[in-house]
Design an enzyme around this catalytic site. Structure first.
Site, short mmCIF file in Angstrom:
data_model
loop_
_atom_site.label_atom_id
_atom_site.label_comp_id
_atom_site.label_asym_id
_atom_site.label_seq_id
_atom_site.Cartn_x
_atom_site.Cartn_y
_atom_site.Cartn_z
N ARG A 1 0.82 -1.22 0.00
CA ARG A 1 0.00 0.00 0.00
C ARG A 1 0.86 1.27 0.00
NH1 ARG A 1 -5.36 -1.54 3.65
NH2 ARG A 1 -6.33 -2.75 1.98
N LYS B 1 -14.46 -13.41 6.81
CA LYS B 1 -15.55 -12.43 6.88
C LYS B 1 -16.75 -12.95 6.08
CE LYS B 1 -12.38 -8.55 7.34
NZ LYS B 1 -11.66 -7.55 6.56
N GLY C 1 -5.94 -8.65 1.56
CA GLY C 1 -4.69 -8.65 2.32
C GLY C 1 -4.08 -10.02 2.53
N GLY D 1 -12.03 -5.14 1.05
CA GLY D 1 -13.46 -4.83 0.96
C GLY D 1 -13.81 -4.08 -0.32
C1 3PG Z 1 -8.89 -1.92 4.35
O1 3PG Z 1 -7.89 -2.26 5.00
O2 3PG Z 1 -9.66 -2.75 3.83
C2 3PG Z 1 -9.13 -0.46 4.13
O3 3PG Z 1 -8.04 0.30 4.57
C3 3PG Z 1 -10.41 -0.02 4.80
O4 3PG Z 1 -10.33 -0.16 6.18
P1 3PG Z 1 -11.66 -0.30 7.02
O5 3PG Z 1 -12.23 -1.66 6.69
O6 3PG Z 1 -11.27 -0.15 8.47
O7 3PG Z 1 -12.60 0.79 6.59
MG MG Z 2 -11.07 -4.03 5.28
#
Ligand code: 3PG
Ligand code: MG
Length: 398
Positions: A34, A196, A352, A375
């Site tokens: 990132r 998730k 990730g 997400g």
């Molecule tokens: C992520 O890591 O998916 C993004 O940085 C968004 O983070 P969040 O899910 O805490 O909004």
């Molecule tokens: Mg996230």
């Protein structure tokens, strides 16, 4: 959409949204992708003598100052990776502080702003707050595709008041994901894992319409196994999603989509159990937890990969963060690495943990594209344009 090629930004005060929400284990950044991803945009803005204010969230401090979520720790890595000698640090978005630091900064210098989620206005997307901050800057750049599914001030708010420009990496992400979606070649396969469940089950609903085969692993598979009346012992489960799982099964038949569910698994008493037991799906006892898919299921998935023209992958198929439960996930990464180019399979991965598995097995070159979004990647695949991208497209201020 304005971007860094069609819109010149020279000698300006730039509010630059990055996603520095990097994975950290025991204080060490475990994946720098990132940070690397903003380098192209940042270097261009430096070259054009702008004063650049990097804004990002880190973790979920919920609108309060929580020291362990300070972004201070990332400055040294930012300097090294972005090749910047000096980075200023702004502790809060107090108007006077911004004005002072702006006058201290030379053109072409960079300032990192403290975790934007320390401000209670950020997640509320407060209109007045967005206006007050925007007034102190000339342009807004969004290079944080991975956070663009959040309708927060730093993603959609500033774009209401000043010119809003897409960063190089944000463009690269949407172009590559769209390219995959537009080039649908059958047979195609999706591998969906991870923990998730509730956020991904919606995605499955969509994917069954588009994919010839879907392999389900990770905690999500448990919900399907239970829906099939298999006993899953002590495994992670979201029982309220069983009906949804049954609906997806029905829908997959209608759309002729083959679902691959685990036929064998690797169990432990808990995630720290270092003596895993291999189990057929009807052999799991009450006190056992499913922590990975088994070798027969892995083989089924790998054979299907080899027979596909396109493969989409999101989420590890086991409790990947703990050895030896990373085994099947790593096997899948290696199968893709060995076969994608040779057999001309078009491959896209995101999320990730999926990136970690790919890196851990040195399998990067088996993928046409690897998104650093989780997400946001999933929501885009579901066909929803991210609010951040909608804000960029809708911005007509020049
Ligand atoms: C992520 O890591 O998916 C993004 O940085 C968004 O983070 P969040 O899910 O805490 O909004
Ligand atoms: Mg996230």
């Amino acid at each position: 959409m304005k971007n860094l090629k069609n819109y010149k930004i020279i000698n300006k005060k730039v509010l630059f949204r990055a996603d520095l929400n990097v994975p950290v284990v025991d204080g060490v950044i475990t994946d720098i992708s990132r940070i690397l991803s903003i380098k192209s945009s940042i270097r261009k803005l430096i070259l054009n003598k702008n004063k650049i204010f990097i804004i990002s969230h880190f973790g979920r401090p919920n609108g309060k100052i929580v020291e362990k979520f300070s972004l201070n720790f990332i400055i040294e890595s930012l300097k090294k990776i972005l090749e910047i000698e000096k980075i200023h640090f702004l502790k809060n978005l107090d108007t006077n502080n911004i004005i002072n630091i702006t006058s201290e900064m030379q053109n072409g210098e960079v300032c990192l702003i403290e975790n934007i989620r320390f401000q209670k206005e950020e997640e509320k997307n407060d209109f007045k707050f967005a206006e007050n901050i925007s007034n102190l800057f000339d342009v807004y750049v969004n290079d944080a595709f991975s956070a663009s599914h959040r309708n927060h001030t730093s993603i959609t708010g500033f774009a209401k008041f000043i010119p809003a420009i897409a960063g190089d990496h944000l463009l690269k992400e949407i172009n590559n994901i769209d390219l995959f979606l537009q080039n649908s070649k059958k047979p195609n396969m999706a591998i969906i894992g991870g923990s998730k469940i509730s956020s991904k089950i919606k995605l499955l609903n969509n994917l069954v319409e588009q994919f010839s085969t879907i392999a389900i692993g990770g905690a999500m598979a448990n919900t399907f196994l239970l829906a099939n009346q298999n006993s899953i012992g002590n495994s992670l489960i979201e029982e309220n999603l069983i009906e949804e799982a049954l609906n997806i099964k029905l829908k997959s038949k209608k759309f002729n989509c083959k679902l691959i569910l685990p036929v064998d698994v690797v169990c432990g008493k808990n995630i720290n159990d270092i003596k895993p037991i291999h189990r057929k799906i009807d052999e799991i006892s009450k006190e056992e937890m499913i922590l990975d898919i088994g070798k027969i299921t892995t083989k089924l998935i790998n054979e299907e990969i080899i027979n596909s023209k396109m493969v989409l992958w999101n989420g590890p198929v086991g409790a990947f963060e703990k050895k030896p439960y990373d085994k099947a996930t790593n096997e899948i990464a290696k199968t893709i690495k060995l076969n994608a180019k040779k057999l001309n399979i078009y491959t896209l991965a995101g999320g990730g943990d999926t990136i970690s598995a790919i890196k851990q097995t040195n399998s990067e070159d088996g993928f046409n594209y690897i998104s650093n979004a989780g997400g946001a990647f999933l929501e885009w695949l579901e066909g929803n344009e991210s609010p951040g991208v909608i804000a960029l497209k809708g911005n007509k201020i020049t």
